[in-house]
Motif scaffolding. Structure first.
Motif, mmCIF file in Angstrom:
data_model
loop_
_atom_site.group_PDB
_atom_site.id
_atom_site.type_symbol
_atom_site.label_atom_id
_atom_site.label_comp_id
_atom_site.label_asym_id
_atom_site.label_seq_id
_atom_site.Cartn_x
_atom_site.Cartn_y
_atom_site.Cartn_z
ATOM 1 N N ALA A 60 0.839 -1.211 0.000
ATOM 2 C CA ALA A 60 0.000 0.000 0.000
ATOM 3 C C ALA A 60 0.865 1.249 0.000
ATOM 4 O O ALA A 60 0.607 2.202 -0.753
ATOM 5 N N TRP A 61 1.910 1.255 0.828
ATOM 6 C CA TRP A 61 2.813 2.415 0.843
ATOM 7 C C TRP A 61 3.655 2.475 -0.430
ATOM 8 O O TRP A 61 3.929 3.552 -0.955
ATOM 9 N N ALA A 62 4.073 1.304 -0.929
ATOM 10 C CA ALA A 62 4.895 1.281 -2.149
ATOM 11 C C ALA A 62 4.130 1.825 -3.348
ATOM 12 O O ALA A 62 4.710 2.441 -4.241
ATOM 13 N N LYS A 63 2.801 1.602 -3.374
ATOM 14 C CA LYS A 63 1.966 2.064 -4.491
ATOM 15 C C LYS A 63 1.281 3.391 -4.187
ATOM 16 O O LYS A 63 0.476 3.871 -4.983
ATOM 17 N N SER A 64 1.617 3.982 -3.040
ATOM 18 C CA SER A 64 0.954 5.214 -2.617
ATOM 19 C C SER A 64 1.205 6.350 -3.602
ATOM 20 O O SER A 64 2.251 6.430 -4.247
ATOM 21 N N HIS A 70 11.488 2.299 -2.933
ATOM 22 C CA HIS A 70 12.597 3.247 -3.066
ATOM 23 C C HIS A 70 12.930 3.483 -4.544
ATOM 24 O O HIS A 70 13.272 4.604 -4.934
ATOM 25 N N ALA A 71 12.828 2.435 -5.354
ATOM 26 C CA ALA A 71 13.140 2.571 -6.774
ATOM 27 C C ALA A 71 12.176 3.517 -7.478
ATOM 28 O O ALA A 71 12.538 4.147 -8.476
ATOM 29 N N GLU A 88 9.403 1.368 4.683
ATOM 30 C CA GLU A 88 10.557 0.904 5.459
ATOM 31 C C GLU A 88 10.242 0.921 6.950
ATOM 32 O O GLU A 88 10.676 0.048 7.706
ATOM 33 N N ARG A 89 9.448 1.881 7.379
ATOM 34 C CA ARG A 89 9.045 1.973 8.789
ATOM 35 C C ARG A 89 8.160 0.784 9.184
ATOM 36 O O ARG A 89 8.320 0.209 10.264
ATOM 37 N N HIS A 100 7.225 10.180 0.231
ATOM 38 C CA HIS A 100 7.353 9.576 1.557
ATOM 39 C C HIS A 100 6.880 8.131 1.611
ATOM 40 O O HIS A 100 6.980 7.490 2.661
ATOM 41 N N GLY A 101 6.344 7.609 0.515
ATOM 42 C CA GLY A 101 5.823 6.245 0.528
ATOM 43 C C GLY A 101 6.878 5.210 0.888
ATOM 44 O O GLY A 101 6.624 4.303 1.679
#
Length: 306
Positions: A171-175, A220-221, A186-187, A180-181
């Protein structure tokens, strides 16, 4: 609060039901699963989220606690909002399958705040699982863990597992928050690590795998944050070096750094892991990124031949 339309539909639905055909946990979870599958179509993801959340709110954990109220989505909902008797509610409490499906639906949604809502459900699930552990006094022996086998639709357990955490990571990777995703992904990975290392016996299902790391590296990429490629390589180095340090056991606040978190999870990076970091450098606008990508490629060749 549930809408007047929801209340009316529920009242009409309840009035027609007799005890022997009243929907059970499988009934509710099958509908939630259906909406989670539909969410894979980006054009339908927003509707899928709305309907999946509605079903979740009909189920016990999202309707009421023992005191009759429960706060969710910033609003207070009462048990009376859905006029179902205590006897009828029994057996339809949301379980891990329910939460995994709703989280999956949110992770596919491009709606602002979707990643935050996915993580909120993960937090809620962890809190409920801990509360249930304290209530049912689960044995310490990992062989007796109720989630040892593959999760079933009618499994009463609320224990999150690797899939649950990976859903929050995706969800964060595709945000839509490209800046900041990755940091937030990572958090969440740091939380996954800390839970596992705080109690490996009870929390063996939380142990991060290569998929979890690769999701964060992929975030990150695709991040627009300056230095994201270097952060990805630092993660790769931690996987290779197997350094160990400590982290807090609570969820860090969104946006905080997890650079100091580096547990030895025994996860070796694979070709996809290295290629993802190379991709991060390929997308980076920093001076010297191409040279760092070449150095990493040389490192892959050395590791292959060693």
């Amino acid at each position: 609060m549930p809408s007047a339309e929801d209340r009316t539909q529920w009242e009409e639905f309840s009035s027609r039901m007799t005890a022997h055909i009243y929907p059970d946990l499988i009934s509710f979870n099958t509908v939630v699963f259906a909406w989670s599958k539909i969410s894979n179509d980006e054009r339908q993801s927003r509707d899928a989220v709305r309907h999946a959340e509605r079903v979740l709110n009909w189920m016990d954990h999202a309707i009421a606690w023992d005191n009759g109220t429960h706060t969710t989505n910033g609003s207070e909902e009462c048990a009376e909002d859905f006029p179902v008797s205590t006897e009828e509610k029994r057996g339809v409490e949301a379980n891990a399958f329910t939460y995994n499906c709703v989280m999956h639906t949110w992770s596919n949604c491009r709606k602002p705040g979707a990643a935050q809502r996915t993580e909120y459900l993960l937090r809620q699930m962890c809190d409920l699982a801990i509360r249930n552990r304290n209530t049912t006094a689960l044995p310490i022996d990992a062989s007796n863990n109720p989630r040892k086998s593959k999760l079933r639709v009618d499994d009463p357990s609320l224990e999150p597992d690797k899939y649950t955490f990976c859903t929050a990571l995706r969800a964060w990777a595709k945000s839509s928050d490209r800046k900041h995703g990755a940091t937030n992904a990572e958090r969440v990975l740091a939380k996954m690590q800390s839970l596992y290392h705080s109690d490996p016996t009870h929390n063996h299902l939380f142990k991060p795998n290569q998929v979890a790391y690769n999701i964060v590296l992929n975030a990150h990429a695709h991040s627009s944050e300056d230095g994201s490629a270097e952060r990805a390589e630092r993660m790769l180095n931690r996987m290779l070096d197997k350094q160990t340090s400590k982290t807090e056991l609570e969820f860090p606040e969104a946006g905080t750094s997890s650079d100091t978190v580096s547990y030895d999870d025994g996860i070796q990076p694979g070709r996809i892991t290295f290629n993802t970091v190379l991709d991060a450098y390929a997308k980076s606008l920093r001076v010297g990124s191409a040279g760092k990508a070449k150095a990493l490629l040389d490192r892959m060749i050395v590791l292959r031949d060693s």
